[in-house]
Design a protein around this motif. Sequence first.
Motif, short mmCIF file in Angstrom:
data_model
loop_
_atom_site.label_atom_id
_atom_site.label_comp_id
_atom_site.label_asym_id
_atom_site.label_seq_id
_atom_site.Cartn_x
_atom_site.Cartn_y
_atom_site.Cartn_z
N ALA A 133 0.85 -1.19 0.00
CA ALA A 133 0.00 0.00 0.00
C ALA A 133 0.88 1.23 0.00
CB ALA A 133 -0.93 0.01 1.21
N ILE A 134 0.46 2.24 -0.75
CA ILE A 134 1.15 3.51 -0.76
C ILE A 134 0.32 4.47 0.08
CG2 ILE A 134 2.16 5.34 -2.15
CD1 ILE A 134 3.29 2.54 -2.70
N ARG A 135 0.91 4.99 1.14
CA ARG A 135 0.20 5.84 2.08
C ARG A 135 0.79 7.25 2.08
NH1 ARG A 135 -3.18 2.33 1.95
NH2 ARG A 135 -3.60 0.79 3.59
N LEU A 136 -0.09 8.25 2.08
CA LEU A 136 0.33 9.64 2.18
C LEU A 136 0.03 10.13 3.59
CD1 LEU A 136 1.27 12.34 0.94
CD2 LEU A 136 -1.11 12.74 0.26
N GLY A 137 1.06 10.58 4.30
CA GLY A 137 0.85 11.05 5.66
C GLY A 137 1.94 10.59 6.59
N PRO A 138 1.60 10.38 7.87
CA PRO A 138 2.60 9.91 8.84
C PRO A 138 2.96 8.45 8.58
CG PRO A 138 0.44 10.01 9.86
CD PRO A 138 0.30 10.66 8.51
N ARG A 139 4.08 8.00 9.14
CA ARG A 139 4.51 6.62 8.96
C ARG A 139 3.44 5.67 9.50
NH1 ARG A 139 9.46 3.67 8.81
NH2 ARG A 139 10.67 5.59 9.05
N PRO A 140 3.01 4.70 8.68
CA PRO A 140 2.02 3.73 9.17
C PRO A 140 2.56 2.97 10.38
CG PRO A 140 2.17 3.66 6.79
CD PRO A 140 3.30 4.53 7.26
N ALA A 141 1.63 2.57 11.24
CA ALA A 141 2.02 1.92 12.49
C ALA A 141 2.53 0.51 12.25
CB ALA A 141 0.82 1.89 13.44
N SER A 142 3.40 0.03 13.19
CA SER A 142 3.83 -1.35 13.16
C SER A 142 2.63 -2.22 13.51
CB SER A 142 4.96 -1.56 14.19
OG SER A 142 4.48 -1.20 15.48
N PRO A 143 2.65 -3.54 13.18
CA PRO A 143 3.81 -4.32 12.76
C PRO A 143 4.13 -4.25 11.27
CG PRO A 143 1.92 -5.75 12.93
CD PRO A 143 1.44 -4.39 13.36
#
Length: 319
Positions: free
Chosen positions: A145-155
């Motif tokens: 997935a390509i996400r725009l914004g803050p770093r996606p959460a782990s895991p």
Amino acid sequence: MNEAHVKLANLPLAALRAFEAASRLGSFRDAAAEVGLTPSAVSHHIRQLEASLGTTLFLRQHRKVVVTPAGAELGAGLGRGFAVIAAAYASAQAPRGPLVVSAAPDFAVRWLMPAAKALEAEGITLRIEASTRLADIAAGECDVAIRLGPRPASPLVSERLASSPVVLLGAPARLADGPGLAPEEIAAGPLLGLSMRPKFWTEVLARLGQPPPPRAEAVFDSLDAALRAAEAGHGFTYAPEMLVAEHIASGRLALVHPRRFGTRTAWSYWFTTRPQSFDQRAIRRLRDWLRTALSGKAAVAPGSAGAEARRGKSIIQAA
């Protein structure tokens, strides 16, 4: 420690595999189930290892075995080595079917469709799911997935592809009297907002010396929809500059203010996948291609995204 070099061809790989499983699991029976042998075969392999190494790897006690310090050291080293082998094997595997990639429609058209065309020559097929909905990667709804914004959460594992400051945009007709608008003209709106950045206009107007928006904003879930509304003259919106460079160059949109916003906390595109998939060849190649394209080094001609989208053989699902 014995530093004598041992040739790879002379390593008892089956015995080492059985021993590593037994030392990690603490059981010959459980190790046998993991490696597909009988417990007696695992025991035989380990006795052969002990004889060849000249040391005891396990203490055999009533109904259980206990790994010795020498055995624990060997087991830990083998575990690291087998993990490297497993990662290399996974990385070399050809994808089993299309690589499913989720991204917003604007990103999909601008970058993923050209990527699909380029990677097709390497035997990598992309299935692009262009949607504003956030696909559940952990549940297997997509591979990347390509996400725009803050770093996606782990895991999940995420790598920054690119960052960009944000610019204020409107239809060129709104700038008929000059190259830009005064802050109070921008504040008069209409203002077109994005649900992903609900406080953007309030913060930007404050930095421009203006009070909070005097009227309710039109808020969009889709950046693409907000851009289309701005192009049609329905108000002002905002977007990462790198995403709208072609819109501005073609005259579809214009900068309504020369200032760039978010230069310290720039908006970022994140390449996100599951940890076990991060180093797979197809995913690695897509990540490298996108990183190069977003840095401006790829041979992606301005205005070519639409043509590539029409010619591309990947499957695109718009939602």
